[in-house]
Scaffold this motif. Structure first.
Motif, PDB file in Angstrom:
ATOM      1  N   PRO A 185       5.142   0.640  -2.612  1.00  0.00           N
ATOM      2  CA  PRO A 185       6.157   1.473  -3.275  1.00  0.00           C
ATOM      3  C   PRO A 185       5.534   2.721  -3.883  1.00  0.00           C
ATOM      4  CG  PRO A 185       6.104  -0.763  -4.193  1.00  0.00           C
ATOM      5  CD  PRO A 185       4.952  -0.641  -3.269  1.00  0.00           C
ATOM      6  N   GLY A 186       6.355   3.748  -4.057  1.00  0.00           N
ATOM      7  CA  GLY A 186       5.878   4.995  -4.646  1.00  0.00           C
ATOM      8  C   GLY A 186       5.977   4.968  -6.163  1.00  0.00           C
ATOM      9  N   GLY A 187       5.402   5.987  -6.774  1.00  0.00           N
ATOM     10  CA  GLY A 187       5.389   6.072  -8.230  1.00  0.00           C
ATOM     11  C   GLY A 187       6.762   6.276  -8.848  1.00  0.00           C
ATOM     12  N   THR A 188       7.744   6.664  -8.043  1.00  0.00           N
ATOM     13  CA  THR A 188       9.080   6.895  -8.607  1.00  0.00           C
ATOM     14  C   THR A 188      10.083   5.836  -8.136  1.00  0.00           C
ATOM     15  OG1 THR A 188       9.592   8.424  -6.805  1.00  0.00           O
ATOM     16  CG2 THR A 188       8.742   9.386  -8.845  1.00  0.00           C
ATOM     17  N   CYS A 189       9.599   4.800  -7.421  1.00  0.00           N
ATOM     18  CA  CYS A 189      10.499   3.770  -6.879  1.00  0.00           C
ATOM     19  C   CYS A 189      10.961   2.797  -7.960  1.00  0.00           C
ATOM     20  CB  CYS A 189       9.776   2.968  -5.804  1.00  0.00           C
ATOM     21  SG  CYS A 189       9.507   3.860  -4.269  1.00  0.00           S
ATOM     22  N   PHE A 190      12.231   2.396  -7.907  1.00  0.00           N
ATOM     23  CA  PHE A 190      12.714   1.296  -8.747  1.00  0.00           C
ATOM     24  C   PHE A 190      13.801   0.493  -8.041  1.00  0.00           C
ATOM     25  CE2 PHE A 190      16.576   3.497 -10.450  1.00  0.00           C
ATOM     26  CZ  PHE A 190      16.263   4.809 -10.141  1.00  0.00           C
ATOM     27  N   CYS A 191      13.625   0.278  -6.746  1.00  0.00           N
ATOM     28  CA  CYS A 191      14.606  -0.484  -5.964  1.00  0.00           C
ATOM     29  C   CYS A 191      14.726  -1.907  -6.480  1.00  0.00           C
ATOM     30  CB  CYS A 191      14.240  -0.478  -4.490  1.00  0.00           C
ATOM     31  SG  CYS A 191      12.719  -1.350  -4.117  1.00  0.00           S
ATOM     32  N   GLN A 192      13.613  -2.446  -7.008  1.00  0.00           N
ATOM     33  CA  GLN A 192      13.628  -3.799  -7.562  1.00  0.00           C
ATOM     34  C   GLN A 192      14.672  -3.894  -8.677  1.00  0.00           C
ATOM     35  OE1 GLN A 192      11.923  -6.500  -6.817  1.00  0.00           O
ATOM     36  NE2 GLN A 192      11.560  -7.691  -8.666  1.00  0.00           N
ATOM     37  N   SER A 193      14.716  -2.875  -9.558  1.00  0.00           N
ATOM     38  CA  SER A 193      15.695  -2.870 -10.656  1.00  0.00           C
ATOM     39  C   SER A 193      17.121  -2.814 -10.123  1.00  0.00           C
ATOM     40  CB  SER A 193      15.482  -1.652 -11.557  1.00  0.00           C
ATOM     41  OG  SER A 193      14.179  -1.589 -12.048  1.00  0.00           O
ATOM     42  N   MET A 194      17.318  -2.134  -8.998  1.00  0.00           N
ATOM     43  CA  MET A 194      18.672  -1.955  -8.478  1.00  0.00           C
ATOM     44  C   MET A 194      19.029  -3.040  -7.454  1.00  0.00           C
ATOM     45  SD  MET A 194      19.216   0.575 -10.372  1.00  0.00           S
ATOM     46  CE  MET A 194      20.942   0.891 -10.000  1.00  0.00           C
ATOM     47  N   GLN A 195      18.184  -4.051  -7.358  1.00  0.00           N
ATOM     48  CA  GLN A 195      18.390  -5.168  -6.409  1.00  0.00           C
ATOM     49  C   GLN A 195      18.582  -4.682  -4.973  1.00  0.00           C
ATOM     50  OE1 GLN A 195      21.138  -6.282  -9.219  1.00  0.00           O
ATOM     51  NE2 GLN A 195      19.236  -6.579 -10.340  1.00  0.00           N
ATOM     52  N   ALA A 196      17.839  -3.644  -4.614  1.00  0.00           N
ATOM     53  CA  ALA A 196      17.961  -3.112  -3.250  1.00  0.00           C
ATOM     54  C   ALA A 196      16.738  -3.471  -2.402  1.00  0.00           C
ATOM     55  CB  ALA A 196      18.128  -1.596  -3.295  1.00  0.00           C
ATOM     56  N   GLY A 197      15.618  -3.737  -2.998  1.00  0.00           N
ATOM     57  CA  GLY A 197      14.383  -4.015  -2.273  1.00  0.00           C
ATOM     58  C   GLY A 197      13.447  -4.805  -3.157  1.00  0.00           C
ATOM     59  N   PRO A 198      12.170  -4.885  -2.805  1.00  0.00           N
ATOM     60  CA  PRO A 198      11.497  -4.255  -1.663  1.00  0.00           C
ATOM     61  C   PRO A 198      11.551  -5.070  -0.368  1.00  0.00           C
ATOM     62  CG  PRO A 198       9.884  -5.314  -3.076  1.00  0.00           C
ATOM     63  CD  PRO A 198      11.228  -5.570  -3.701  1.00  0.00           C
ATOM     64  N   GLY A 199      12.118  -6.303  -0.412  1.00  0.00           N
ATOM     65  CA  GLY A 199      12.208  -7.101   0.807  1.00  0.00           C
ATOM     66  C   GLY A 199      13.496  -6.804   1.558  1.00  0.00           C
ATOM     67  N   LEU A 200      13.554  -7.287   2.810  1.00  0.00           N
ATOM     68  CA  LEU A 200      14.744  -7.063   3.640  1.00  0.00           C
ATOM     69  C   LEU A 200      15.696  -8.242   3.511  1.00  0.00           C
ATOM     70  CD1 LEU A 200      12.967  -5.828   6.883  1.00  0.00           C
ATOM     71  CD2 LEU A 200      14.350  -4.428   5.345  1.00  0.00           C
ATOM     72  N   ARG A 201      16.977  -7.962   3.492  1.00  0.00           N
ATOM     73  CA  ARG A 201      17.963  -9.045   3.527  1.00  0.00           C
ATOM     74  C   ARG A 201      18.805  -8.943   4.799  1.00  0.00           C
ATOM     75  NH1 ARG A 201      18.358  -8.598  -2.388  1.00  0.00           N
ATOM     76  NH2 ARG A 201      19.733  -6.845  -2.021  1.00  0.00           N
ATOM     77  N   ASP A 202      19.614  -7.919   4.890  1.00  0.00           N
ATOM     78  CA  ASP A 202      20.470  -7.777   6.067  1.00  0.00           C
ATOM     79  C   ASP A 202      20.756  -6.292   6.290  1.00  0.00           C
ATOM     80  OD1 ASP A 202      22.121  -7.163   3.992  1.00  0.00           O
ATOM     81  OD2 ASP A 202      23.497  -8.837   4.287  1.00  0.00           O
ATOM     82  N   GLY A 203      21.610  -6.018   7.270  1.00  0.00           N
ATOM     83  CA  GLY A 203      21.979  -4.630   7.508  1.00  0.00           C
ATOM     84  C   GLY A 203      21.113  -3.944   8.554  1.00  0.00           C
TER      85      GLY A 203
END
Ligand code: SF4
Ligand code: SF4
Ligand code: SF4
Ligand code: SF4
Lengths: 443, 256
Positions: free
Chosen positions: A196-214
């Motif tokens: 992840p990059g220094g500005t990433c926060f997908c974990q907080s938004m429940q979007a990543g960092p792993g794959l689910r579907d889509g």
């Protein structure tokens, strides 16, 4: 991925839970196969000091062994110690560039010799079904031959953004036919995030960092030793759709070992711990709506340039404006749609002037739409934690930090009224289709 | 049925380099169509033949720097239906407005052998400071696309599309990678009005502001950031917005 308006976007009703392994060579075969099937390959590629998301020919174009350092208002390419193919986070471009293009001709009209008029949808015959992305030699991405897109290296935050765009542009009363046409046929090769990059926060938004579907095919790149040859790259592969499974028959692959599956899980777990940013989403909507008149907005407004970069790099911002053009002969007219932003004066211009006169009001509109009112409108936040608005703000204004400061301000003023909870039932998704698009699609 | 009379177009020059007028000649492919759509009644850069006014559309290039020009622009305004100021000189005072910040006597003594031969005003000023201007095309030089946009809009009786947003907006529409964020190159794009198609950043250099200030420029915020980035004096000097003095003036401004 849900069914939207009867169009199966990624037909994963029958998800295949097996885990497979492909190598760099297998990935090369996969990308070639997509090209052979007529897809236009879009993926990460180095250019102009960044990892762009643009046309690629194959696996050799991937920025193998590169990464990017990202901070607020700061982005720099850097060499990695290893030969990772996907060892970086998202760059300046998102799928929005292709599915909801920056400029699109909606229709054009010719006056004929009899003073009658003929018009058409603007689509080139035999060309792009979704209207005509303006051609310009300064924008090669939209002049390349149209075709169904195959997006390679799509990150989890981007998949989440895609689901949000689907909801906004296909899931309400107004369907965007241009987005619909571009979206329907696209093939998605997703990649879980390992760096992840220094500005990433997908974990907080429940979007990543792993794959689910889509996705059609989903990859997780396994670590290699820096001394391994570049060809030694191994990637865990998950099948996300029947189309993905069908394509796999052309790609050399083998079942993953238990050790490889565990290694893939470690990659994602490590990424979750390495997020550069964090955003506490708990009650955030209510807290932000409680400080609408707080002086902090003026403080941000004083730092903000009103340049619109944040909204244009954001993968979920969808606002557009239309422009009409005529030619010198008076025989031709066309209507073009282009990205717009709530940071401009024209955006909220009504009779008598702009509703949002100052940058503070415009910043408030942006932040509140992303993190608060999007819930009421579309049933989710409008932010996926990709960090683009933070990295690409020329003066490094940090959405996660501003939201945290405002939430803290709300907490320290307990006397303030709190907002009512968001409507848990967002707008119906099966409304009748209107005959025409609204001229301007705004918040 | 007689064809409707073609609108007449006149081109005027004040203190300028002719680069903006040449943009009209540079419309190679469209030039014949322009000549078919409007009657070019006065355009000394192209022909010495001048038809008498009044003119439906006047394109005015250059800034006002002499007493004679100060009178002449009044006459041009009286003879013109719509007056379009073209270029950074007409819109903002131009590069020659650098002198507004210095002593005229010292400057002329430094440059000319016989400064007493000169008859000039102390300041170079934009057209709009002297007469009402209907439309303003920015840039040094103007963008060909915007010139054609204004002409076609006036012919069709519609408002020209000349958005007052930042160069950044167009930079992102073009899909360019920000040179300031990705390479640390100082760029005036966030303060500057769009219209050029973000030309300079597309060639890996910073915008130098020749299109003048955007709708609500916030120069103190950008200056503050650039200082924090440690942008050197040479680069900061280039950021003065010398092509449009209005950007320079913003350095002392407080924003909104
Ligand atoms: S608001 Fe910022 S971090 Fe969130 S999705 Fe948009 S660009 Fe990414
Ligand atoms: S109104 Fe919302 S969707 Fe539109 S540009 Fe602003 S933040 Fe983005
Ligand atoms: S927050 Fe940053 S990117 Fe967004 S308009 Fe303000 S200065 Fe530009
Ligand atoms: S390169 Fe300049 S004009 Fe382009 S986005 Fe960056 S600051 Fe704005």
């Amino acid at each position: 991925m849900a069914q939207v308006q009867g169009v199966a976007l990624n037909d994963n009703q029958d998800p295949d839970t097996r885990r497979l392994v492909i190598t760099r060579d297998g990935l090369a075969v996969l990308l070639n196969a997509l090209r052979r099937h007529g897809y236009r390959l879009i993926g990460p590629r180095l250019g102009d000091g960044a990892i762009q998301f643009t046309d690629i020919d194959g696996v050799d174009d991937l920025p193998q062994g590169w990464t990017a350092v990202q901070e607020a208002g700061h982005y720099r390419l850097q060499r990695r110690a290893d030969a990772a193919l996907f060892g970086y986070a998202v760059g300046p471009h998102s799928l929005k560039r292709y599915l909801h293009p920056p400029r699109l001709r909606l229709w054009r009209m010719h006056r004929d010799a009899m003073q009658g008029c003929s018009s058409d949808s603007g689509a080139d015959p035999g060309g792009d079904p979704g209207g005509d992305a303006e051609t310009s030699d300064r924008d090669p991405q939209t002049t390349a031959p149209a075709g169904p897109f195959a997006f390679v290296g799509v990150r989890p935050c981007e998949l989440r953004a895609l689901a949000i765009q689907d909801r906004v542009l296909l899931g309400g009363q107004q369907i965007d036919p241009h987005y619909q046409a571009r979206r329907a046929g696209c093939f998605i090769v997703a990649v879980a995030c390992g760096s992840p990059g220094g500005t990433c926060f997908c974990q907080s938004m429940q979007a990543g960092p792993g794959l689910r579907d889509g996705f059609d095919l989903g990859l997780t790149e396994l670590d290699t030793d820096p001394t391994d040859p570049p060809q030694g790259q191994r990637l865990l592969l998950a099948i996300g759709s029947a189309r993905g499974r069908a394509l796999l028959t052309e790609i050399p692959h083998r079942p993953a070992t238990a050790a490889e599956i565990a290694q893939g899980e470690r990659v994602v777990a490590r990424a979750a711990d390495a997020m550069g940013r964090h955003l506490d989403g708990d009650g955030l909507r209510e807290r932000l709506l409680a400080v609408l008149e707080h002086p902090y907005w003026d403080q941000v407004g004083a730092r903000c340039l009103g340049c619109t970069n944040c909204t244009l790099v954001c993968p979920t911002c969808f606002c557009t404006s239309v422009e009409d053009h005529t030619d010198l002969t008076g025989q031709y007219a066309e209507r073009t749609r282009r990205w717009d932003s709530c940071f401009t004066g024209d955006f909220s211009y009504i009779h008598g002037g702009s509703v949002r006169q100052h940058r503070a009001a415009r910043y408030r509109q942006w932040l509140l739409h992303k993190l608060a009112t999007w819930h009421d409108q579309f049933g989710s936040p409008g932010c996926v934690g990709c960090g683009r608005c933070i990295t690409w703000c020329p003066v490094g204004i940090d959405l996660s930090a501003e939201a945290a400061a405002l939430a803290a301000a709300a907490a320290s003023q307990p006397g303030l009224p709190t907002a009512p909870p968001a409507d848990p039932s967002p707008a119906p998704t099966s409304a009748p289709q209107p005959a025409a698009m609204p001229a301007r699609r705004h918040e | 049925m007689t064809k409707p009379r073609r609108p007449t177009l006149a081109v005027w020059k004040f203190a300028s380099c002719d680069g903006c007028q040449l943009t009209l000649l540079d419309c190679e492919e469209e030039l014949l169509a322009v000549a078919g759509a409007v009657e070019i009644a006065r355009f000394l850069e192209a022909t010495r033949a001048v038809r008498p006014g009044p003119y439906d559309i006047s394109l005015v290039e250059g800034s006002i720097t002499t007493a004679a020009d100060r009178d002449r622009i009044q006459a041009v305004r009286r003879e013109s239906g719509l007056l379009v100021a073209i270029g950074a000189c007409a819109a903002g005072g131009g590069i020659q407005a650098l002198r507004n910040r210095a002593s005229l006597a010292e400057l002329t003594a430094a440059v000319y052998a016989r400064p007493d031969y000169l008859d000039t005003l102390a300041e170079s000023t934009p057209i709009a400071e002297h007469v009402p201007v209907d439309y303003e095309l920015r840039g040094c030089p103007i963008a060909k696309g915007q010139l054609l946009e204004v002409i076609t809009a006036l012919l069709a009786g519609r408002q020209p599309v000349l958005p007052p947003h930042s160069v950044c907006h167009d930079c992102k529409l073009a899909g360019q990678v920000c040179v300031m964020v990705a390479q640390g190159i100082p760029c005036l794009g966030p303060l500057t009005q769009a219209g050029c198609g973000a030309l300079c950043p597309g060639f890996q250099r910073g915008c130098y502001g020749c299109f003048g200030p955007m709708e609500q420029p916030n120069r103190p915020a950008l200056d503050h950031w650039l200082r924090a980035l440690g942008v050197g004096t040479a680069a900061a000097g280039r950021l003065d917005g010398r092509f449009d003095p209005r950007l320079q003036a913003l350095a002392e401004d407080t924003g909104d």
